[in-house]
Write a protein that holds these residues in place. Structure first.
Motif, mmCIF file in Angstrom:
data_model
loop_
_atom_site.group_PDB
_atom_site.id
_atom_site.type_symbol
_atom_site.label_atom_id
_atom_site.label_comp_id
_atom_site.label_asym_id
_atom_site.label_seq_id
_atom_site.Cartn_x
_atom_site.Cartn_y
_atom_site.Cartn_z
ATOM 1 N N ALA A 130 8.568 8.327 -5.862
ATOM 2 C CA ALA A 130 9.314 8.106 -4.626
ATOM 3 C C ALA A 130 8.520 7.243 -3.656
ATOM 4 N N ALA A 131 7.172 7.353 -3.703
ATOM 5 C CA ALA A 131 6.335 6.626 -2.748
ATOM 6 C C ALA A 131 6.181 5.152 -3.109
ATOM 7 N N LEU A 132 6.223 4.866 -4.396
ATOM 8 C CA LEU A 132 5.938 3.505 -4.858
ATOM 9 C C LEU A 132 6.967 3.107 -5.910
ATOM 10 N N GLY A 133 7.757 2.107 -5.569
ATOM 11 C CA GLY A 133 8.783 1.655 -6.510
ATOM 12 C C GLY A 133 8.483 0.245 -6.964
ATOM 13 N N GLU A 134 9.537 -0.564 -7.096
ATOM 14 C CA GLU A 134 9.363 -1.943 -7.540
ATOM 15 C C GLU A 134 9.459 -2.852 -6.318
ATOM 16 N N ASN A 153 4.263 -2.648 -9.704
ATOM 17 C CA ASN A 153 4.469 -1.952 -10.973
ATOM 18 C C ASN A 153 3.163 -1.590 -11.670
ATOM 19 N N VAL A 154 2.072 -2.243 -11.285
ATOM 20 C CA VAL A 154 0.764 -1.836 -11.826
ATOM 21 C C VAL A 154 0.582 -0.339 -11.533
ATOM 22 N N GLY A 155 0.945 0.062 -10.307
ATOM 23 C CA GLY A 155 0.829 1.462 -9.939
ATOM 24 C C GLY A 155 2.038 2.291 -10.329
ATOM 25 N N SER A 156 3.227 1.751 -10.063
ATOM 26 C CA SER A 156 4.422 2.605 -10.226
ATOM 27 C C SER A 156 4.737 2.903 -11.686
ATOM 28 N N LYS A 157 4.236 2.086 -12.622
ATOM 29 C CA LYS A 157 4.476 2.365 -14.043
ATOM 30 C C LYS A 157 3.314 3.142 -14.686
ATOM 31 N N GLY A 174 9.923 3.835 -3.734
ATOM 32 C CA GLY A 174 10.648 4.128 -4.963
ATOM 33 C C GLY A 174 11.749 5.144 -4.760
ATOM 34 N N HIS A 175 12.066 5.856 -5.828
ATOM 35 C CA HIS A 175 13.140 6.844 -5.803
ATOM 36 C C HIS A 175 12.661 8.118 -6.478
ATOM 37 N N GLU A 176 13.256 9.227 -6.069
ATOM 38 C CA GLU A 176 13.056 10.475 -6.802
ATOM 39 C C GLU A 176 13.408 10.206 -8.263
ATOM 40 N N ASN A 177 12.534 10.576 -9.153
ATOM 41 C CA ASN A 177 12.802 10.263 -10.557
ATOM 42 C C ASN A 177 12.525 11.475 -11.435
ATOM 43 N N PRO A 178 13.373 12.500 -11.341
ATOM 44 C CA PRO A 178 13.142 13.702 -12.151
ATOM 45 C C PRO A 178 13.162 13.378 -13.651
ATOM 46 N N ILE A 179 12.258 14.001 -14.375
ATOM 47 C CA ILE A 179 12.122 13.700 -15.803
ATOM 48 C C ILE A 179 13.082 14.608 -16.598
ATOM 49 N N HIS A 180 14.037 13.967 -17.268
ATOM 50 C CA HIS A 180 15.026 14.719 -18.050
ATOM 51 C C HIS A 180 14.751 14.693 -19.541
ATOM 52 N N SER A 181 13.777 13.887 -19.940
ATOM 53 C CA SER A 181 13.384 13.882 -21.358
ATOM 54 C C SER A 181 11.933 13.429 -21.422
ATOM 55 N N CYS A 182 11.135 14.108 -22.216
ATOM 56 C CA CYS A 182 9.733 13.709 -22.358
ATOM 57 C C CYS A 182 9.201 14.167 -23.705
ATOM 58 N N GLY A 183 8.925 13.207 -24.555
ATOM 59 C CA GLY A 183 8.408 13.529 -25.882
ATOM 60 C C GLY A 183 6.936 13.171 -26.020
ATOM 61 N N GLU A 187 0.857 -1.193 0.000
ATOM 62 C CA GLU A 187 0.000 0.000 0.000
ATOM 63 C C GLU A 187 0.881 1.227 0.000
ATOM 64 N N ALA A 188 0.439 2.248 -0.705
ATOM 65 C CA ALA A 188 1.127 3.545 -0.670
ATOM 66 C C ALA A 188 0.088 4.626 -0.919
ATOM 67 N N GLU A 189 0.199 5.718 -0.195
ATOM 68 C CA GLU A 189 -0.787 6.798 -0.393
ATOM 69 C C GLU A 189 -0.108 8.151 -0.301
ATOM 70 N N LEU A 190 -0.491 9.019 -1.210
ATOM 71 C CA LEU A 190 -0.096 10.428 -1.166
ATOM 72 C C LEU A 190 -1.351 11.222 -0.848
ATOM 73 N N GLY A 191 -1.254 12.164 0.062
ATOM 74 C CA GLY A 191 -2.408 12.999 0.367
ATOM 75 C C GLY A 191 -3.500 12.207 1.051
ATOM 76 N N ALA A 192 -4.753 12.603 0.834
ATOM 77 C CA ALA A 192 -5.905 11.935 1.462
ATOM 78 C C ALA A 192 -6.916 11.618 0.377
ATOM 79 N N VAL A 193 -6.849 10.373 -0.096
ATOM 80 C CA VAL A 193 -7.591 10.007 -1.306
ATOM 81 C C VAL A 193 -9.105 9.967 -1.077
ATOM 82 N N ASP A 194 -9.535 9.343 0.026
ATOM 83 C CA ASP A 194 -10.983 9.215 0.244
ATOM 84 C C ASP A 194 -11.654 10.585 0.317
ATOM 85 N N LYS A 195 -10.997 11.478 1.039
ATOM 86 C CA LYS A 195 -11.541 12.832 1.209
ATOM 87 C C LYS A 195 -11.606 13.556 -0.151
ATOM 88 N N ALA A 196 -10.520 13.459 -0.884
ATOM 89 C CA ALA A 196 -10.458 14.147 -2.176
ATOM 90 C C ALA A 196 -11.490 13.583 -3.147
#
Lengths: 772, 165
Positions: free
Chosen positions: A415-419, A338-342, A423-432, A174-183
């Motif tokens: 960062a919250a959900l990895g494999e 990975n269902v979530g993290s990908k 997870g890890h901080e994953n700054p995006i350096h390329s995005c097409g 399980e991993a949660e950011l913020g407050a999902v039920d409320k939102a």
């Protein structure tokens, strides 16, 4: 963002594959293309029952047959709990598997293994083994696994790493950011659905096959069709309880894998028989065994909700996953997460929750399969994005464009959900992704076709999906390479990286050639041999070009530095001022020397040493490739028959090292994905027996059904990757299910929540929705 | 039993057990181009040409081929002298893992012998018996189109040389 690749001489071009001539002339050597004198042929007796204890096993009649050399059962083999999953150590999968056990947990589970002088003798002996079973109640439906009083599938005492064996839960996260039920409760608009995907098999055309023998120093050589030679060595050593140094694993050419061969399925048996009999041994799965006893994709039920406000802003995303790992927990945790993290880090949203369990059933064992959870997660997410856009009355492309992650951003969910863990901080350096959507939409004719009138028996529609994946597992995946210079100016490239047919031997040779300043023909590749090459985790997690490529780049730079030192001695210049082109080094004063002369000097005359370079590589980030897929379909309203008329897959894989092979990865993934969406499914009877374990009854696409596929490479430059590259191998299998489902909705107004979209299931959906 | 066969242009008499499939026979003789993928005639990895026609060699008994002429991928061209279909497969990167490639190439060759200028739909029809899991058939179809052009060019230049001679 795209850099000028005209400057590269080898990278970004499409030379012939380094192993290509062997492939097109039939001279390439696969595992089974050697025959060793005195070789035994082994075969496996599998369980006919989904769940049973072996009360008695009588091998006496089988043993007496002429030519039978050895019969293995749980009674005469070491009992070592382990996982068959070839993953980094310690593995995130539970140790719940044994070479043999006194209990069988699915139809197709190992019961005994016979080694004989011929395949015929082996077959006869397998039939003579008498087994008495005590049948146990079986669980065939993952929703029943956690019910009270459900039979416990892993009731053995010595397994470990199972989340809750008493409730048949192999893994949970399980991993949660913020407050999902409320939102969610505050959101203006909610969309939700329960999405189900089925059992499917990878179908490499070469089934699993292993040959083992003792070398002249009494070490076991395992020649095997594997994605993970180094993990194979480690796991076989564990199972046989012998030191790793006793084992050499060689991967020759292999005939496809797609995740199925990231698994130790035959090697332990083969090596054990070789160890005990001192004879060469071969085991090969039949096609039927490949379907029943090897590995499959994890069937899943993904419940998902998205909450949004009227302005389209995403307020909450909630993903709840029930994954069926089958009888053993291979890759159960990591595919689940990975269902979530990908998928979830694709969009900006403050409140995101992932919850999931992977449960045991008495069904075939799921494992790694191209897409690795991303396939299942993208289905739910991308269909709901389509539905949300409809409720907002905007073009789904506008919704996608507004909220997807962009260059320079770092998504907190990464960062919250990895494999299998945080997870890890994953700054995006390329995005097409924007360019993928633009080019893909144009190619399919989005604007005209999306809004065309739908009537009559044959209705056409278009749908799309946006995708992301990763490039290797950050801070876990490691590759290494070594480059040795030869006196004719050629180089040997030794690496653990594993070419499954993906072309990585060629791509990695291109990276070496580019860095060393020689044509690719000057690079002699030797890969995937645990005795001869440096370590590499193997070919999985879309890591080879990015991680192993990084290692090759470092090794080549190291080698180049040494070449220039020697060149500096010859030419009398500072090595930093020297220029290299096509194996010729030129000093600032115009003096030249060539690679052959440099190496000859180092080997034979002055300051003698072997010019070589070594490199190891890991990455703290996993740069996502991005893709946007577009499908045009036609639905026959009378029969439910669904045809894919056009399919455009636009993919940002950074710089494509070998553009033609990168296209090939896109096209092959899409074909497999369309097959999974439309027809590929393993069917079972009420006893858990597979009803269609053959290519005749299990329908993968043929050349007649793929005329629709078009790949578009959208170049970006990924600064963390070798020459700007990131991954391409897996992402594109994730698009067909949602893109086709969304196109069907556009065509005839029905949402499809369960794959495969067979004529029967589409017809039923049409009927239920009152469309016919 | 005795069996007289021409394999890749060489005629020999072999000793063969009556129940051995052509696939197992060929592989036992060192012809490893034909591969075993299913053993049921479903996948086409074991394809060879028997008297010029594509055949799944796992479905034929060797003994059944008495007096026949067999072409395996090894007989079509070799690393020093590739056939245009093989060249084309290399050029467009149509072989990924390569396991189905010998069968695909032989299907393409058989098609081009009968129909030197096939439509895309005819190519797809001709390759339909060869399952490939890697490529989605996009590059293999392109390779057959390219091979057709290469063979046409070769035929034209041969004709020109003959007319000059």
């Amino acid at each position: 963002m795209a850099r000028d690749n005209n400057k590269t001489q080898v990278v970004g071009h499409s030379p012939r594959k380094v192993d290509g001539v062997g492939l097109v002339t039939g001279t390439a050597q696969y595992v089974d293309d050697i025959k060793i004198q005195g070789m035994l042929y082994a075969g496996i007796l599998t369980s006919p029952h989904a769940h049973a204890r072996i009360k008695e096993i009588d091998i006496s009649a089988a043993e007496k047959l002429p030519g039978v050399m050895m019969i293995l059962t749980y009674q005469n083999t070491p009992r070592v709990p382990h996982t068959t999953a070839g993953q980094g150590f310690p593995e995130p999968s539970p140790y719940d598997s044994y070479m043999f056990d006194s209990k069988v947990r699915y139809v197709g589970d190992r019961v005994a293994c016979v080694a004989a002088e011929s395949e015929t003798a082996c077959r006869h002996a397998l039939k003579k083994i008498k087994v008495e079973y005590e049948l146990l109640p079986a669980i065939l439906d993952p929703r029943k696994s956690v019910e009270e009083n459900a039979p416990v599938i892993h009731d053995e005492k010595d397994s470990s790493g199972i989340h809750d064996a008493s409730r048949n839960i192999a893994a949970h996260y399980e991993a949660e950011l913020g407050a999902v039920d409320k939102a969610l409760s505050k959101s203006d608009i909610k969309v939700e659905g329960e999405f189900r995907v089925q059992y499917a098999q990878h179908c490499p055309i070469e089934p699993h096959v292993t040959i083992s023998y003792l070398d002249d120093r009494n070490r076991i050589v395992i020649r095997t069709s594997t994605q993970v030679p180094f993990h194979c060595r480690r796991i076989v050593a564990q199972c046989l309880q012998i030191p790793e140094q006793k084992i050499r694993v060689i991967k020759p050419r292999i005939g496809g894998a797609f995740g199925a061969k990231q698994e130790i399925l035959l090697e332990d048996l083969c090596a054990y028989i070789t160890l005990k009999t001192r004879r060469p041994v071969r085991i090969k799965y039949s096609r039927k065994e490949e379907f029943i006893s090897s590995r499959t994709r994890h069937p899943m039920i993904v419940k998902m909700k998205i909450g949004a406000n009227k302005d389209g802003s995403l307020q909450a995303m909630d993903q709840d996953v029930l994954s069926n790992t089958g009888a053993y927990g291979s890759h159960s945790l990591t595919v689940l997460t990975n269902v979530g993290s990908k998928t979830l880090p694709l969009y900006w949203c403050d409140n995101i929750r992932f919850r999931g369990s992977a449960v045991y059933t008495n069904m075939p064992v799921a494992g790694a399969y191209r897409g690795y959870g991303g396939t299942q997660g993208s289905y739910a997410l991308q269909v709901l994005m389509d539905e949300l856009a409809e409720k907002l009355k905007i073009d789904v492309l506008d919704l996608q464009r507004k909220w997807h992650i962009r260059l320079g951003q770092t998504h907190p969910m990464s960062a919250a959900l990895g494999e299998g863990k945080e997870g890890h901080e994953n700054p995006i350096h390329s995005c097409g992704l924007d360019a993928c959507m633009e080019l893909g939409a144009e190619a399919i004719g989005w604007k005209e076709k999306r809004n065309q009138a739908k009537k009559g028996r044959f209705r056409r529609g278009v749908g799309m999906a946006a995708l992301m994946q990763g490039s290797g597992i950050p801070n876990i995946d490691m590759g290494a390479a070594r480059i040795k210079m030869n006196e004719d100016g050629s180089f040997h490239l030794f690496m653990g990286a594993t070419d499954l047919g993906t072309g990585s031997d060629t791509i990695l040779a291109q990276i070496a050639a580019e860095t060393l300043g020689v044509p690719v023909e000057k690079i002699l590749v030797y890969s995937s041999d645990t005795d001869m090459t440096p370590f590499d985790v193997g070919a999985y997690a879309s890591s080879t070009t990015y991680i192993s490529g990084g290692a090759v780049h470092k090794a080549a730079l190291d080698c180049r530095t040494k070449i220039l030192q020697v060149a500096g001695e010859i030419l009398g210049g500072d090595p930093a001022s020297l220029k290299v082109e096509n194996g010729v080094v030129t000093a600032a004063n115009g003096k030249k020397t060539s690679y052959d002369k440099i190496c000859q000097r180092a080997l034979y005359s002055r300051n003698q040493f072997q010019i070589e370079g070594i490199g190891s590589h890991t990455s703290p980030v996993s740069p996502p490739p991005f893709a946007s897929h577009f499908a045009e379909v036609e639905v026959d309203m009378e029969t439910g028959k669904l045809r894919v008329l056009d399919y455009v897959a636009a993919c940002d894989c950074g710089v494509a090292i070998h553009p033609k092979m990168a296209e090939g990865q896109v096209e092959g993934s899409v074909a497999n994905g369309i097959g999974y969406a439309l027809s590929e499914s393993l069917y079972f009877d009420e006893h858990g027996r597979c009803l269609n374990p053959s290519f005749f009854d299990y329908k993968i696409l043929t050349s007649l059904e793929t005329g629709c596929i078009r790949a578009i490479l959208v170049p970006t430059y990924e600064p963390n990757g070798p020459y700007g590259a990131k991954s391409v191998a897996e992402i594109n299998i994730n698009g067909p299910i949602p893109a086709i489902a969304n196109a069907v909705y556009n065509a005839c107004g029905i949402r499809l929540y369960q794959t495969p979209f067979t004529p029967e299931s589409v017809w039923r959906s049409l009927k239920e929705a009152g469309k016919i | 039993m005795k069996l007289k066969l021409q394999i890749n242009g060489i005629t020999k008499t072999y000793e063969v057990a009556p129940h051995v499939t052509l696939l197992n026979f060929l592989r036992s003789q060192g012809y490893h181009g034909p591969k075993s993928g299913c053993g049921n005639g479903d996948c086409g990895a074991c394809e060879i040409l028997l008297n010029g026609k594509p055949v799944n060699s796992c479905l034929v008994l060797a003994a059944h081929c008495e007096g026949g002429s067999i072409l395996t991928i090894e007989g079509l061209g070799n690393p020093d002298n590739l056939h245009p279909v093989q060249e084309a497969f290399l050029e467009v990167a149509a072989a990924q893992c390569g396991y189905c490639t010998p069968g695909l190439i032989l299907s393409a060759y058989a098609l081009l012998m009968e129909n030197p200028e096939p439509e895309e739909s005819e190519i797809r029809e001709a390759l339909a018996g060869n399952l490939c899991r890697c490529t989605g058939y996009v590059k293999p179809v392109e390779a057959v189109q390219k091979a057709a052009q290469m063979m046409k060019k070769k035929a034209v230049s041969r004709k020109e040389t003959e007319s000059i001679g």
